[in-house]
Design an enzyme around this catalytic site. Structure first.
Site, mmCIF file in Angstrom:
data_model
loop_
_atom_site.group_PDB
_atom_site.id
_atom_site.type_symbol
_atom_site.label_atom_id
_atom_site.label_comp_id
_atom_site.label_asym_id
_atom_site.label_seq_id
_atom_site.Cartn_x
_atom_site.Cartn_y
_atom_site.Cartn_z
ATOM 1 N N ASN A 163 0.880 -1.608 -0.454
ATOM 2 C CA ASN A 163 -0.265 0.099 -0.164
ATOM 3 C C ASN A 163 0.988 1.563 0.005
ATOM 4 O O ASN A 163 2.023 0.892 0.850
ATOM 5 C CB ASN A 163 -0.570 -0.227 1.156
ATOM 6 C CG ASN A 163 -1.946 1.170 0.917
ATOM 7 O OD1 ASN A 163 -2.096 2.088 0.492
ATOM 8 N ND2 ASN A 163 -3.540 0.999 1.793
ATOM 9 N N CYS B 111 -5.362 1.045 -1.669
ATOM 10 C CA CYS B 111 -5.961 -0.667 -1.686
ATOM 11 C C CYS B 111 -6.998 -0.535 -1.731
ATOM 12 O O CYS B 111 -6.950 -1.886 -2.467
ATOM 13 C CB CYS B 111 -6.515 -0.425 0.270
ATOM 14 S SG CYS B 111 -7.534 1.076 1.053
ATOM 15 N N HIS C 10 -11.623 1.538 4.146
ATOM 16 C CA HIS C 10 -10.457 0.314 3.452
ATOM 17 C C HIS C 10 -11.161 -0.856 1.981
ATOM 18 O O HIS C 10 -12.390 -0.899 2.778
ATOM 19 C CB HIS C 10 -9.802 -0.403 4.207
ATOM 20 C CG HIS C 10 -8.312 -1.409 4.357
ATOM 21 N ND1 HIS C 10 -7.748 -0.861 3.822
ATOM 22 C CD2 HIS C 10 -8.256 -2.852 5.011
ATOM 23 C CE1 HIS C 10 -6.778 -2.233 3.374
ATOM 24 N NE2 HIS C 10 -7.290 -2.533 4.566
ATOM 25 N N ASP D 54 -5.830 -7.970 1.453
ATOM 26 C CA ASP D 54 -6.272 -7.063 1.868
ATOM 27 C C ASP D 54 -4.452 -6.369 2.228
ATOM 28 O O ASP D 54 -2.968 -6.916 3.217
ATOM 29 C CB ASP D 54 -5.847 -7.523 3.882
ATOM 30 C CG ASP D 54 -5.965 -6.484 4.825
ATOM 31 O OD1 ASP D 54 -5.534 -5.287 4.019
ATOM 32 O OD2 ASP D 54 -6.179 -6.467 5.733
#
Length: 1181
Positions: A249, A254, A495, A515
């Site tokens: 990131n 994201c 997010h 993630d």
């Protein structure tokens, strides 16, 4: 800072610290909202955990209460077998038996605390923590006890930066077959809060009562089923634990990382991207090459992949990486970019082949046989969440037709106004179907954009056959869920993560959660059902986490879309290129890791000073090219340094006798000294490096880059080599000598001398004359070059140099400039030459075209001019110099003061400043900002060509207006009518700049127009007698309106009694979304709509194919009064229907009058669903 905690039934919160017990308790009844104020330290910690490294904003409430639906149904299916021996499994069961519970319940917390044996989930140890807690006092003074029941994570760890999001079911087991007591928690565990639960889970009286079934043989049983996400801040091997790797990131990327992972697992798309020809592409600006690199790294790397090269290829700067965007908008923009770059290649058409579907929009009359329709392509379907329970209901809502009736009847041409139904039908769906769930919408009640967190279920298998119009039997539109892009947060930020079924075309599914840089295995429940949305009172934080975009793949296309990609599918040139990049990065990484062991030295010899004719000893800009650079170990001693330099500078063979006949001097950056009047630093070789075996380089050098002067014997004028001069550091100093030659008007470097500062300068006159080939009886003047802004005459050369009247600085590395006074005169001397060197500056002077105060036509732009000016010139001298070069009246040149920080104009000069300022003031070269001629900088100055003399500005009114030409092109311009003038005077000023049409009327008017999205229309025409002051007040008091100068068209010079000037405006779907250039258009009563339609097309000058898509409506007070079919024969203009009386043709006020709205796509708008920023996504390359 106050955090709002969501309601939870009788929630009691407890936190303990390692240095003792620290209790924070609160009690909430169902429906309460309680605010808990956190200390600065806790607030800092909470904020620090937002999106792992704190770079992406996320609601603290979301971080603290994030929920995983696994806790609601903790059993795994066969395809998600949970191996108890696997320390990195996503879920586990903990058990704790508390024997002698009656003693436990009566004892103090610090004595009776119980911990279970640990189990490992996601690589972290988890334990049950049980503590007896005081509950309340009874009437007899006895204190009731309660069971404190907590889940502890990583409790013995000393790490300070880890965190793990988990949900758990806490259970007291009913040992007699009755119902167990169960409660659920969700929490982000981290060092400050490594346990979470209930300080009063149940009262001990309830547990001790055998009738309740919880206690057996004075023993109770506790169980916890915990489900955890992959942790952050600890070593997590995504490749090992999940089989895939993540993406780093950059700050707020994201959303992009989630989309890239979804594209990566779309194998047919990945294969097509690999096959895009990029052999000749630039590595920094090629989007295709950057995508290939990301896919290649995801396929072959073992560590998280960076995306900086990709965003750089987009043309984004670092700020763009900190702006979160809408993932669906990026999907459209990126696919469109790739599609355009695939044209003309063997993979042309791949994007539409995979993602394009077709739908038909129609309007069908109910009572007559009439239908209007057109077919459009789509690359995604936007489905409403609000009011729908599942995806199929959202599809039914999407295709549900709208009834056009009453005042909103459809204009069906020859059939007149008819009731009709309006809707869409799908003709075909693509192999890959992107569904965007419309969770970000405008809420008119609160006048703000909000996130819709309502529950919307979506199936693993989706049958859309019923939604395809005229579907043939051999076309099956059954889809299988491939990816779920999930958003956590609200409209303002949050997010993104993505869940992907990585083995969709294989017998057993394998869901993984991506993630950013962490990838972990996931259950179907976590990936799908947990992201339906909606509120759960047991796990309230989950409401903010839900699916935002779904990717389905047509079942009949699975094998093709997800076909295996082998090494042979990647072109050889790509593999070679990326492997070479990897090797280069590995080498640079190794070099960087070892950099602390080395220092760089730059060696410069006296020969390099010979061609320098300015300040100091060399041109610092040429330092990289002039110096010999070497890397040496910091542990090298100074004697070894001499040996190293000898071998590198003089070589192993040549000049052997000189190998040890040299000295090394370290250049130091001498700072300015207030007592000498110096404001510029100097680089001088002022520190002798001795041959000391006991001293290391790391103790000598303060920097990792060090400039060293290699002193060698000086050559005499007859070529005789002199020996290295002796140096007595207690009495002598190293001095460099320059000669000013008046006839050549230049400085020449002569060499260096070891001068005894206890002797007078006159003692060295003979030697200097010899060095400079001057007559032995030459009369010399000496100047001390302290810094570029401080060159002083040495007034007495007959006394010791250390005397304060001789030299200001007694130190090594000084510079003396000598002059033969027999050749110099008043107009040609060292003092004048050095002053000219310092004060003469190179400039680029350009016209100021970006001023917010003044706007003029771009066709009046003069190219920049370059030249040399003097820092001490006055402003009238400068204006005269500029005026001569641009052939313009110098009295009308407005100068701007420049900022010393960014070289941008900060403010224009007022008349008093013209009289007082010098060029150095204009450039802000005062105070700490001092001109340094060694930089040889070309300064930037800007000016504005004014239509009136600068001295007359105080008598003028400054008004910024729009100008519209006959093609409806808009420009802005600043006019300067007299302060007490009228609109007629303003139009006279505008006529100087306005370019009338070739066969136009030449007559101008000033109109009042709106600028906001719900008022981009013409309101009125200013009459010529109106005062300029009144116009100024109208357009300055609000940013929603402006004045516009335009030429009156021939057909509008006279307006008859049966004619009307109709305002025309563009809008997109809704009249509140106006855009473009509004204008006035003359219509005549009873004029056929078809003629109006054609005349409008000529005014708009748009292609017929595009014009066919335009729709028309009569708009009254920002609402659609009725739709107009302008192409239907037999329809005519009815002025009375428009509520316009014939006498209103003067257009004195039309604010409440109808206007003609043109409904078509606003191509300049950003994504309507973007939630993080107003700035649209643009890929520049």
């Amino acid at each position: 800072m106050v955090y709002r905690l969501p309601p939870d039934h009788y929630l009691n919160w407890d936190r303990r610290m390692e240095n003792g017990e620290h209790r924070k308790e609160m009690r909430m009844t169902q429906g309460d909202i309680v605010e808990v104020e956190m200390s600065d330290h806790e607030e800092e910690m909470s904020e620090g955990l937002s999106e792992k490294d704190g770079l992406e904003t996320m609601d603290t409430e979301l971080q603290m209460e994030r929920v995983n639906s696994t806790a609601q149904n903790p059993q795994y299916s066969a395809e998600e077998e949970n191996d108890p021996e696997d320390s990195y499994r996503p879920e586990g069961l903990l058990e704790l038996e508390i024997d002698k519970f009656s003693d436990f319940a009566r004892g103090p917390a610090d004595v009776q605390q119980r911990l279970s044996k640990p189990i490992f989930v996601r690589g972290l140890p988890w334990k049950i923590l049980a503590i007896p807690r005081d509950q309340s006092r009874c009437s007899g003074g006895r204190t009731n006890k309660a069971l404190g029941f907590f889940l502890q994570c990583n409790g013995d760890s000393e790490m300070v930066a880890w965190n793990c999001i988990a949900t758990a079911t806490l259970k007291v087991v009913n040992q007699c077959g009755g119902e167990s007591h169960v409660r659920r928690i969700s929490h982000t565990f981290y060092p400050k809060e490594n346990d979470w639960g209930y300080s009063q889970f149940m009262s001990c009286d309830q547990l001790l009562n055998p009738d309740n079934g919880y206690i057996l043989n004075d023993t109770i049983k506790l169980e916890v089923i915990v489900s955890a996400d992959a942790p952050h801040g600890v070593q997590w091997d995504s490749k090992k634990h999940a089989g895939y790797i993540g993406l780093k990131n950059q700050g707020a990327t994201c959303y992009m990382n989630s989309l890239l992972q979804a594209f990566f697992f779309t194998n047919q798309l990945r294969k097509a991207v690999y096959e895009m020809p990029t052999e000749e592409d630039d590595s920094e600006s090629s989007v295709a090459l950057a995508m290939q690199r990301v896919f290649y790294d995801l396929q072959y790397s073992d560590k998280p992949v960076g995306t900086k090269k990709l965003t750089k290829s987009f043309g984004w700067d670092s700020l763009d990486s900190f702006l979160q965007h809408d993932v669906q908008e990026l999907c459209r923009v990126l696919l469109d970019n790739l599609e355009s770059k695939m044209k003309g290649t063997k993979v042309e058409g791949t994007i539409p082949q995979l993602f394009r579907g077709k739908m038909k929009s129609f309007i069908r009359c109910i009572n007559v046989d009439y239908e209007s329709s057109h077919v459009d392509d789509f690359y995604d379907v936007q489905l409403n969440v609000k009011g729908n329970n599942d995806i199929l209901q959202s599809f039914r809502d999407y295709v549900d037709s709208e009834r056009l009736d009453g005042e909103n009847k459809y204009d069906a041409g020859a059939y007149g106004l008819q009731p009709a139904e309006k809707g869409v039908k799908f003709l075909t769906f693509p192999p890959i179907l992107h569904l965007q769930l419309m969770r970000f919408q405008y809420d008119a009640a609160i006048d703000a954009n909000v996130k819709i967190n309502d529950r919307l279920e979506f199936p693993e298998r989706l049958n859309l056959n019923d939604f395809v119009d005229n579907r043939s039997e051999d076309n099956d539109f059954t889809y299988v869920l491939h990816a779920v892009l999930v958003h956590s947060g609200d409209f303002h930020g949050g997010h993104y993560v993505v869940f992907i079924n990585t083995k969709l075309n294989q017998p057993h599914s394998c869901w993984c959660k991506f993630d950013d840089d962490v990838v972990s295995r996931s259950s179907f429940k976590d990936a799908v059902t947990a992201n339906y949305g909606g509120e759960d009172l047991e796990t309230p934080g989950r409401i903010y986490t839900n699916a935002y975009m779904l990717v389905y793949i047509r079942q009949s296309c699975l094998d093709e879309v997800l076909s295996t990609i082998n090494d042979n599918d990647i072109p050889i040139h790509l593999r070679q290129r990326f492997e070479a990049e990897r090797n280069e990065e590995a080498y640079r990484k190794k070099e960087k890791q070892e950099a602390h062991l080395f220092t760089e030295i730059m060696l410069i010899r006296e020969e390099k000073f010979q061609n320098h004719h300015g300040f100091d000893l060399f041109d610092v800009r040429l330092l990289e090219d002039e110096c010999q650079k070497e890397k040496v170990k910091k542990k090298m001693n100074l004697e070894e340094l001499y040996q190293f330099v000898a071998s590198r500078v003089f070589g192993a063979e040549g000049e052997n006798r000189l190998r040890m006949d040299f000295r090394l001097w370290l250049f130091t950056d001498n700072p300015p000294r207030e007592e000498t009047g110096v404001s510029l630093a100097r680089m001088r070789p002022s520190t002798l490096i001795t041959r000391d075996r006991n001293k290391l380089l790391e103790d000598t050098f303060d920097s990792d880059r060090n400039l060293i002067f290699v002193e060698t014997p000086t050559l005499s004028n007859i070529g005789k080599r002199l020996s290295l001069q002796q140096y007595d550091d207690k009495n002598e100093m190293l001095m460099f000598i320059k000669l000013y030659q008046p006839r050549l008007r230049t400085l020449t470097f002569l060499g260096h001398i070891m001068m005894n500062f206890r002797e007078p300068l006159a003692k060295y006159s003979r030697l200097i004359c010899e060095m400079g080939e001057l007559p032995q009886d030459a009369r010399l003047s000496f100047y001390e070059e302290i810094s570029p802004d401080r060159v002083r005459l040495v007034t007495d050369v007959s006394i010791q140099m250390c005397h304060e009247q001789v030299l200001l600085e007694i130190s090594d590395g000084g510079i003396l400039i000598v002059q033969n006074d027999n050749e110099a005169d008043t107009y040609n001397s060292v003092a004048l030459h050095m002053s000219e060197l310092y004060n003469n500056i190179e400039v680029e002077i350009s016209q100021h075209t970006e001023s917010a105060q003044f706007v003029f036509h771009q066709n009046d732009i003069t190219p920049p001019i370059n030249g040399t000016i003097h820092l001490n010139w006055g402003m009238y001298d400068l204006c005269t110099w500029i005026g001569q070069r641009i052939d313009f009246d110098p009295h009308k040149i407005l100068l701007w003061k420049m900022s010393s920080y960014n070289e941008k104009p900060s403010s224009y000069l007022q008349e008093p400043q013209y009289r007082a300022y010098k060029v150095k003031d204009l450039l802000s070269l005062t105070g700490n900002s001092v001109h340094d001629p060694r930089r040889q900088k070309r300064y930037r100055l800007v000016y504005t060509k004014m239509p009136v003399p600068v001295a007359d500005l105080e008598n003028r009114k400054q008004i910024k207006v729009q100008m519209m030409d006959e093609k409806l092109n808009i420009t802005e311009i600043t006019l300067f009518p007299p302060k007490n003038g009228s609109v007629a005077d303003l139009l006279d000023e505008a006529r100087r700049e306005f370019k009338c049409a070739e066969n136009g009327t030449g007559i101008l008017r000033l109109v009042y127009v709106g600028l906001s999205p719900n008022s981009t229309r013409v309101y009125s025409v200013f009459e010529n007698h109106i005062k300029v002051q009144e116009v100024h007040q109208k357009i300055v008091s609000s940013t929603m309106y402006t004045a516009r100068v335009e030429e009156i068209p021939k057909d509008q010079l006279k307006i008859g009694s049966n004619e009307h000037l109709l305002p025309v405006a563009h809008f997109d779907k809704e009249p509140s979304r106006m855009f473009g250039v509004p204008f006035l258009f003359k219509v005549t009563d009873k004029e056929p709509f078809t003629e109006v339609h054609e005349r409008l097309r000529q005014v708009l000058d748009v292609p017929e194919k595009e014009y066919e898509k335009y729709k028309f409506a009569l708009i009254v007070q920002s609402k659609i009064a009725r739709q107009l079919d302008m192409k239907e024969e037999g329809r005519f203009v009815n002025l009375s229907e428009m509520r316009v009386a014939s006498q209103t043709h003067t257009m004195s006020s039309v604010a409440t009058m109808p206007l003609l709205g043109i409904d078509h796509l606003n191509k300049s708008r950003g994504a309507r669903t973007g939630h993080a920023t107003e700035k649209p996504i643009i890929i520049h390359n």
